[in-house]
Structure formats: structure tokens, C-alpha cells
Design a protein around this motif. Structure first.
Motif, PDB file in Angstrom:
ATOM      1  N   GLN A   1       0.823  -1.206   0.000  1.00 29.59           N
ATOM      2  CA  GLN A   1       0.000   0.000   0.000  1.00 29.59           C
ATOM      3  C   GLN A   1       0.858   1.257   0.000  1.00 29.59           C
ATOM      4  O   GLN A   1       0.497   2.272  -0.610  1.00 29.59           O
ATOM      5  N   ALA A   2       2.012   1.208   0.655  1.00 29.17           N
ATOM      6  CA  ALA A   2       2.882   2.383   0.710  1.00 29.17           C
ATOM      7  C   ALA A   2       3.431   2.759  -0.662  1.00 29.17           C
ATOM      8  O   ALA A   2       3.741   3.932  -0.902  1.00 29.17           O
ATOM      9  N   GLU A   3       3.545   1.795  -1.574  1.00 32.41           N
ATOM     10  CA  GLU A   3       4.124   2.109  -2.879  1.00 32.41           C
ATOM     11  C   GLU A   3       3.175   2.904  -3.774  1.00 32.41           C
ATOM     12  O   GLU A   3       3.559   3.372  -4.837  1.00 32.41           O
TER      13      GLU A   3
ATOM     14  N   THR B   1      14.375  -1.708  -2.350  1.00 29.72           N
ATOM     15  CA  THR B   1      14.330  -1.508  -3.808  1.00 29.72           C
ATOM     16  C   THR B   1      13.016  -0.888  -4.274  1.00 29.72           C
ATOM     17  O   THR B   1      12.712  -0.916  -5.457  1.00 29.72           O
ATOM     18  N   ASN B   2      12.239  -0.349  -3.333  1.00 29.85           N
ATOM     19  CA  ASN B   2      10.953   0.269  -3.670  1.00 29.85           C
ATOM     20  C   ASN B   2      10.984   1.713  -3.163  1.00 29.85           C
ATOM     21  O   ASN B   2      10.541   1.994  -2.055  1.00 29.85           O
ATOM     22  N   PRO B   3      11.504   2.645  -3.960  1.00 31.49           N
ATOM     23  CA  PRO B   3      11.748   4.004  -3.458  1.00 31.49           C
ATOM     24  C   PRO B   3      10.507   4.738  -2.973  1.00 31.49           C
ATOM     25  O   PRO B   3      10.571   5.483  -1.992  1.00 31.49           O
ATOM     26  N   ILE B   4       9.376   4.553  -3.646  1.00 29.56           N
ATOM     27  CA  ILE B   4       8.156   5.255  -3.218  1.00 29.56           C
ATOM     28  C   ILE B   4       7.701   4.727  -1.865  1.00 29.56           C
ATOM     29  O   ILE B   4       7.399   5.495  -0.949  1.00 29.56           O
ATOM     30  N   ALA B   5       7.651   3.389  -1.726  1.00 31.52           N
ATOM     31  CA  ALA B   5       7.257   2.796  -0.451  1.00 31.52           C
ATOM     32  C   ALA B   5       8.241   3.181   0.648  1.00 31.52           C
ATOM     33  O   ALA B   5       7.829   3.484   1.780  1.00 31.52           O
ATOM     34  N   LYS B   6       9.513   3.180   0.323  1.00 30.47           N
ATOM     35  CA  LYS B   6      10.537   3.518   1.315  1.00 30.47           C
ATOM     36  C   LYS B   6      10.333   4.936   1.844  1.00 30.47           C
ATOM     37  O   LYS B   6      10.430   5.193   3.049  1.00 30.47           O
TER      38      LYS B   6
END
Length: 424
Positions: free
Chosen positions: A255-257, A287-292
Motif C-alpha cells: 500500500q505504501a508504494e 528496492t521500492n523508493p516510493i514505499a521507502k
């Protein structure tokens, strides 16, 4: 993402944060409202001239394209689609349609007393505009979730707008038989749907999620055109003592991505599980910059003192998506957009294929309404019919109530019917 205890030295910090999260909502819309109001005003008064100008500026639209997507274009997109994706879209559409049919309210008539029949009529809206985002990722699932309930409700005219529609989105329009589809988005698309232009007739209601500008535009036109809800950044809450760190972390990241502003919260009474989830989230989001980014800014693990406290926190948050451990947990859930039960119900299944709608209330609005449904596309018209005997029974009591309110005309209207020949 960080762990915050609800008791001890961090109790005050937790309460302040929870109070802030409870007040999350549409404050950010105010920052873009001046620009949005200008766009809406121009589209309302200048029609296609303003609409096409904004489409060129924001949507990459050029004069070689048709504003309206042709049936040939959607059919071609469908024919070019990978067979496995065709099958997935077909199955998802079938699931969503079946769920919507089960939601459909019924017309009914019943006697609520001697000489009185009451009931309700269910009638579809004349038209609806379905907004399908076309930004970071193609979202054919949003077309499924907005168009199908309108079709099940019986809406005669369904209009879709989507900026730079991807092949998958075009293909989904063909699958659903969408005949009115425009390649525009943003506040200008909302304005066209709400007020109409030379090319696009106005609709009765606008539904579907969008970015900050789209949401602000929906709020601005809400007194001129009905809307479903003001959708903000995606939210997830997992309230669990029994889940696995891998499963919980994966759902939080999924969901965070969606959005760097997404809200992701895990609530538990188990300290070991809290630490395991924290470690797993860091590992899986690398490896998931938006979620991070979303998890860094809006990711929390609340370590509650008891199950009852965890449940209370969950209901105070009124999350868009909620995961719980078991069916028995549904008994305490009061505020949530959609609930996912048990270890085998990952939240993305609801985004695509379960059947319940993925257009859900955010910003705490799950405390007062549910997700998009057929109910958003129908009107409930109530009916009442008296016989002479029924009027004689209830009429005097209604007269007494009217007189108590000082509304003599109301009382006389009832009395006049009672005194008419044939009413005796």
C-alpha cells in the motif's frame, strides 16, 4: 518506520501523534485550491477552448488526437493485450460485477398499518463520470471499480476520463463496453464533467480517485455536481498479534508504494513481532523508493498494552484498509473502509479481484461512510399511499402534530381530505 509504545515515557508522544492522525484529511487541498478554482472557472466559462488548452499543457494532448477515444482504438488495445492479462481482467470484472449485484438495493412496498402502504423505488442516476488516474502507473483496475457498479445500477450514460490512457486502460474500456471515453485528466476534466463543454455534456455525479488537484476540484464542484468522496493518499492499518512478519511487512509496503504520502501503520501487543516487522519492512522496501519514502515519513508501529487498546486505536484511526487476524475480530471493528481477514488475505487482492470496491474512504472518513458501491449510482425514492380508512386512522394524529408546530396549512391540507365526500 518506527516503533512507538502507547504507555510509559512515550505515552504523551503517542497520544499527540494519534490525535494528529485522527485529524488527517483535506487540509493539503487548500494549498492547490487557488490554481484549481482558476482552472474550473475557465473551463466553466470558456468550454472547449480552455479544456483543450489545459489538456495540451497537462495531458500531452495534441491536435492530431481525438479528444474522445474511439471504439476502434479500445478494440485495437484489447486485441493487442497479452492473453493472460485479458483473462485476469475478465475474471476481475466478473468478481466485481457479482459483488455489485449482491449490493444492489431492492424496490419494495409493504403495509405499515391498516390503510397505509409505504415503500421505496430504486432508480439509477441519469449519468455518471468515472475518473481513472493515468499518472505514475496505468490503473485499469480503477476503471473496473468505477464503471461496473454504475452499469449494475443501470446508469444510462457513463463517461470515463483518463489522461494519457495506457493500452491496458483502453483495453479495459473495450471489455466493459465503455462508449464515451475522453483522454483528459486533472482539475480540467472534473470541470468538464461538472459543468459541460461543447464536446462533453455534464454528468450528474463524478466518482473515482485522483491526485491532489483532482480531489480539490471535486470538493470545489460538489455544490454543482454530486461527488462520491474526497480520496486522499492510500492508508493501511494491520492490527495483529498472530500474523507473520513477512506477510505484514509485505502488505505495508504494497500500500505504501501507491504514494509517497501513504499512511502505513502496524498495531500489535507483541514486542517481538513489532521488531521483526520493523526489520522486514526495512529489508523489503530497499528496492521500492516510493514505499521507502512513505514508510520513512508516515510509517508507524504502535506497541499497545492490551488487545482492547489495540482495537480502540484501530477504530479511532478509521483506516481505509484494515487487516485483522480472524473472523472473530470483525465483532470489534467499527470504522474501516475494507477489512481483510486472516493470513491468506493480502490487501492487494482487494485492489484487483476480490469483488468489493477498492475506491475507499480515507482521512478518517471510514468513520462515516463505506467505499464506492452501487448505492453511489442510485436514488431511493420513498412512496406512501393511504386508503380513506387509513387517512381516518392516522390523519387526526398528523393534524395534532402540525398544530403543535404551528403549521396550520399542513393541518388544513389533511383536514380537507378527511372532509371530502367519499372519505367518510
Amino acid at each position: 518506520m518506527r516503533i512507538i509504545r502507547t504507555t510509559g515515557r512515550s505515552a504523551k508522544q503517542f497520544e499527540a501523534l494519534l490525535a494528529l492522525l485522527e485529524r488527517r484529511g483535506s487540509a493539503a487541498l487548500d494549498t492547490v485550491l487557488p490554481a484549481v478554482n482558476k482552472i474550473l472557472r475557465n473551463v466553466r466559462h470558456q468550454g472547449d477552448s480552455a479544456l483543450l488548452g489545459y489538456a495540451k499543457k497537462f495531458d500531452g494532448f495534441d491536435k492530431t488526437q481525438n479528444l474522445r477515444v474511439t471504439p476502434e482504438e479500445t478494440a485495437s488495445a484489447w486485441n493487442e493485450l497479452d492473453p493472460s492479462l485479458k483473462e485476469a481482467l475478465t475474471v476481475a470484472s466478473r468478481q466485481i460485477r457479482a459483488f455489485a449485484k449482491n449490493q444492489m438495493p431492492k424496490s419494495w412496498r409493504a403495509s405499515s398499518g391498516k390503510g397505509l402502504t409505504t415503500g421505496q423505488l430504486i432508480r439509477p442516476l441519469d449519468s455518471a463520470g468515472c475518473y481513472v488516474p493515468g499518472g505514475r502507473h496505468p490503473l485499469p483496475s480503477t476503471m473496473l471499480m468505477t464503471v461496473i457498479p454504475a452499469q449494475v445500477a443501470g446508469v444510462r450514460r457513463i463517461v470515463v476520463t483518463s489522461p494519457r490512457p495506457a493500452r491496458e486502460t483502453l483495453a479495459t474500456a473495450h471489455l466493459l463496453g465503455v462508449s464515451e471515453f475522453y483522454r483528459i485528466g486533472g482539475a480540467h476534466a472534473v470541470g468538464a464533467l461538472a459543468y459541460g463543454t461543447e464536446s462533453i455534456s455534464r454528468v450528474a455525479k463524478i466518482v473515482g480517485p485522483g491526485n491532489l488537484y483532482v480531489t480539490a476540484a471535486k470538493r470545489a464542484v460538489a455544490f454543482d455536481c454530486a461527488i462520491d468522496m474526497l480520496a486522499g493518499p492510500t492508508e493501511i492499518v494491520v492490527t495483529s498479534d498472530l500474523g507473520t512478519s513477512q506477510g505484514i511487512a509485505s502488505d505495508l509496503i504494497a500500500q505504501a508504494e501507491h504514494d509517497p504520502e501513504a499512511l502505513a501503520i502496524f498495531i500489535t501487543t507483541k514486542e517481538d513481532l513489532a521488531n521483526e516487522v520493523l526489520t522486514e519492512v526495512k529489508l523489503r522496501s530497499r528496492t521500492n523508493p516510493i514505499a521507502k519514502e512513505a514508510l520513512r515519513h508516515n510509517g508507524y508501529i504502535f506497541l499497545a498494552a492490551s488487545k482492547e487498546e489495540a482495537q480502540g486505536i484501530t477504530n479511532r484511526l478509521a483506516p481505509e484498509h484494515l487487516t485483522v487476524d480472524a473472523t472473530a475480530d470483525l465483532d470489534w471493528v467499527q470504522n474501516a473502509g475494507s477489512v481483510f481477514v486472516g493470513p491468506h488475505s493480502p490487501q492487494p487482492m482487494g485492489d484487483y479481484i476480490s469483488g468489493p470496491n477498492h475506491t475507499l474512504p480515507t482521512g478518517g472518513m471510514a468513520g462515516v461512510r463505506g467505499g464506492l458501491s452501487v448505492m453511489d449510482f442510485v436514488k431511493l425514492i420513498t412512496v406512501q399511499e393511504y386508503t380513506a380508512a387509513g387517512l381516518r386512522t392516522l390523519g387526526p394524529k398528523a393534524i395534532r402534530l402540525a398544530e403543535a408546530e404551528g403549521l396550520t396549512g399542513h393541518a388544513e391540507a389533511i383536514r380537507a381530505r378527511l372532509e371530502e365526500k367519499g372519505s367518510a
